[in-house]
Design a protein around this motif. Structure first.
Motif, PDB file in Angstrom:
ATOM      1  N   GLU A 109       0.901  -1.337   0.126  1.00 40.49           N
ATOM      2  CA  GLU A 109       0.013   0.245  -0.157  1.00 40.49           C
ATOM      3  C   GLU A 109       0.830   1.403  -0.010  1.00 40.49           C
ATOM      4  O   GLU A 109       0.532   2.105  -0.659  1.00 40.49           O
ATOM      5  N   LEU A 110       2.111   1.174   0.741  1.00 41.80           N
ATOM      6  CA  LEU A 110       2.946   2.459   0.772  1.00 41.80           C
ATOM      7  C   LEU A 110       3.501   2.834  -0.447  1.00 41.80           C
ATOM      8  O   LEU A 110       3.299   4.055  -0.884  1.00 41.80           O
ATOM      9  N   VAL A 111       3.991   1.835  -1.100  1.00 41.15           N
ATOM     10  CA  VAL A 111       4.760   1.866  -2.443  1.00 41.15           C
ATOM     11  C   VAL A 111       3.795   2.472  -3.737  1.00 41.15           C
ATOM     12  O   VAL A 111       4.225   3.188  -4.513  1.00 41.15           O
ATOM     13  N   ALA A 112       2.477   2.229  -3.299  1.00 40.49           N
ATOM     14  CA  ALA A 112       1.495   3.013  -4.236  1.00 40.49           C
ATOM     15  C   ALA A 112       1.427   4.556  -4.141  1.00 40.49           C
ATOM     16  O   ALA A 112       0.735   5.032  -5.187  1.00 40.49           O
ATOM     17  N   GLY A 113       1.760   5.058  -3.020  1.00 39.39           N
ATOM     18  CA  GLY A 113       1.475   6.333  -2.891  1.00 39.39           C
ATOM     19  C   GLY A 113       2.969   7.182  -3.304  1.00 39.39           C
ATOM     20  O   GLY A 113       3.736   6.656  -3.971  1.00 39.39           O
ATOM     21  N   HIS A 114       3.038   8.437  -2.826  1.00 36.68           N
ATOM     22  CA  HIS A 114       4.182   9.325  -3.126  1.00 36.68           C
ATOM     23  C   HIS A 114       5.233   9.197  -2.200  1.00 36.68           C
ATOM     24  O   HIS A 114       5.012   8.950  -1.033  1.00 36.68           O
ATOM     25  N   GLY A 115       6.399   9.367  -2.632  1.00 39.66           N
ATOM     26  CA  GLY A 115       7.771   9.356  -1.918  1.00 39.66           C
ATOM     27  C   GLY A 115       8.469   8.045  -1.948  1.00 39.66           C
ATOM     28  O   GLY A 115       9.404   7.964  -1.182  1.00 39.66           O
ATOM     29  N   TYR A 116       8.040   7.076  -2.411  1.00 42.02           N
ATOM     30  CA  TYR A 116       8.808   5.731  -2.521  1.00 42.02           C
ATOM     31  C   TYR A 116       8.969   5.237  -3.754  1.00 42.02           C
ATOM     32  O   TYR A 116       9.143   3.839  -4.026  1.00 42.02           O
ATOM     33  N   ALA A 117       9.427   6.299  -4.775  1.00 41.28           N
ATOM     34  CA  ALA A 117       9.841   5.830  -6.161  1.00 41.28           C
ATOM     35  C   ALA A 117      10.820   4.698  -6.088  1.00 41.28           C
ATOM     36  O   ALA A 117      10.629   3.597  -6.965  1.00 41.28           O
TER      37      ALA A 117
END
Length: 454
Positions: A109-117
């Motif tokens: 879920e986290l990597v789908a958001g912003h800041g975890y390219a």
């Protein structure tokens, strides 16, 4: 009958473990604990533990009531003894294994958001195997941060994306390409229930240090003396705990230091080393004032390559070493135990040059004519390396005719798990009474790796 044990912290520096061992053993002999008390000794590896036990048995005739431990295990035991078992959970949601499975749940879920390219790119194919591998690596990274840089995690929890320096160094912003680490830690922290956040290692550590500073009574008796022997590096958090303990416990730190002068300034990063120094500088001069391009003329190149971790450990220790106070309270008169021998062999000459902070031009002009104290062997594989070692040890044992014994030999390798199968294959191929048999043992190998041996 036990002697009075005065709480204090003192650091004994020497370039030889034998000197440190002799001083520590003599001190234990002259200032014994009670008949039913255990002597607590902290070492950095199981190999050093076995060597020290043999040395103690040889010097004291018996090695009994001596608990030789690794620092991490001792620290958790001290936490429980001071705060009580109810205040120190046996299992924490921030333990490495628990953190791995927590990340398995959070990361998709986290990597789908912003800041975890960077993480998003790694997991782009949707492979569960890659997700598990990444979670294991990240949990290990966060576990290391909890041990070595709990102050960073504290800042990240507070929303500050900075990297604080030890010893009062200025905080630097987290590099943009690494900012995801601070975000990830905040996500981990927020996913843990508030009542379990106190079980984090850093939180337990802070309660422990605060309780000692306030003079609180321990839940269980603390050891009256702790000896930290020959450890080349300790995390700041562990040093802080040991320093806090020294207000109530006698702490002897026997530090294996290659150089008798202050040598931390001979490699880059000197801006971090402005804390008050207690170790003498060569010829009274400060290497911090010299330009980096001139360092080679005032230091030893091998010492410059000794490693940032060992350098920083000695620097951190200087900040905790209450030198003058220790001299008044602690019944040891000498803090520096460096020898002054020039050295007869090539190895001894190199050690002496490192000890005296000599640049290459000041080395002895002539090496010994016949000397095998330093040898370089070239082999095409790990297996061949071990075979050459086995042959060389057989030659040395045969030449010395009993003066050198197998228990006097320690072989160091960069990764024991890589070398262990070859060691068992080469050293284990000969029966006990075979003329080529050399008794051996492999230490510091992970339990899972050791269990795979046939």
């Amino acid at each position: 009958m036990s002697s009075a044990i005065t709480p204090a912290l003192i650091a004994l520096h020497s370039n030889r473990l034998e000197n440190l061992r002799d001083v520590v053993v003599n001190f234990m002999r002259e200032h014994p604990l009670g008949p039913l008390e255990e002597e607590v000794v902290l070492v950095q590896s199981n190999g050093v533990a076995e060597w020290l036990k043999i040395a103690l048995a040889s010097d004291l005739q018996v090695c009994a009531a001596t608990r030789v431990m690794l620092p991490a295990r001792f620290l958790w035991q001290a936490y429980r003894d001071m705060l009580g078992h109810a205040q120190v959970a046996r299992h924490s949601p921030f333990d490495k294994t628990a953190l791995t499975w927590r990340l398995m749940r959070l990361l998709p879920e986290l990597v789908a958001g912003h800041g975890y390219a960077p993480l998003q790119r790694y997991l782009a194919d949707g492979s569960l195997e890659r997700l598990l591998q990444l979670c294991q690596r990240l949990s290990d990274l966060m576990d290391q941060y909890q041990v070595y840089r709990a102050d960073w995690l504290q800042d990240w929890e507070d929303g500050k994306d900075v990297l604080r320096g030890h010893g009062g160094g200025a905080a630097q912003p987290v590099p943009p390409d690494q900012a995801w680490q601070a975000r990830l830690w905040r996500a981990i922290w927020d996913s843990v229930a508030a009542e379990q956040q106190d079980d984090a290692r850093a939180a337990v550590h802070r309660r422990f240090v605060a309780a000692l500073a306030e003079g609180a009574a321990p839940a269980r008796p603390l050891p009256r003396r702790v000896i930290v022997f020959g450890i080349s590096s300790l995390p700041y958090q562990t040093l802080e705990a040991i320093a806090a303990l020294s207000k109530h416990v006698q702490v002897i730190m026997a530090v294996h230091n290659p150089c008798q002068y202050h040598w931390a300034d001979i490699i880059d990063g000197r801006e971090m080393l402005q804390a008050k120094r207690r170790q003498q500088l060569k010829n009274g001069q400060s290497l911090a004032d010299m330009p980096l391009e001139d360092m080679h003329a005032h230091s030893h190149p091998l010492l410059a390559c000794w490693g940032r971790q060992g350098r920083d450990y000695i620097r951190l220790l200087d900040g905790f070493d209450e030198d003058e106070a220790a001299r008044e309270r602690f019944p040891v008169n000498k803090l520096d135990l460096f020898d002054d021998a020039p050295g007869d062999t090539l190895l001894q000459q190199v050690q002496a040059a490192i000890r005296d902070l000599l640049p290459p031009d000041d080395h002895p002009a002539e090496a010994p004519s016949v000397d095998a104290s330093i040898e370089f062997q070239v082999a095409h594989s790990v297996q061949r390396e071990v075979e050459v070692l086995h042959d060389r040890l057989l030659t040395m044992l045969d030449e010395d005719k009993g003066a050198l014994r197998p228990r006097d030999i320690v072989v160091m390798v960069p990764d024991i798990e890589v070398f262990a199968p070859a060691i068992h294959a080469v050293f284990g191929q000969h029966a006990l009474l075979h003329p080529r048999h050399i008794p051996y043992d492999v230490v510091d190998i992970a339990e899972r790796a050791g269990s795979t041996r046939c």
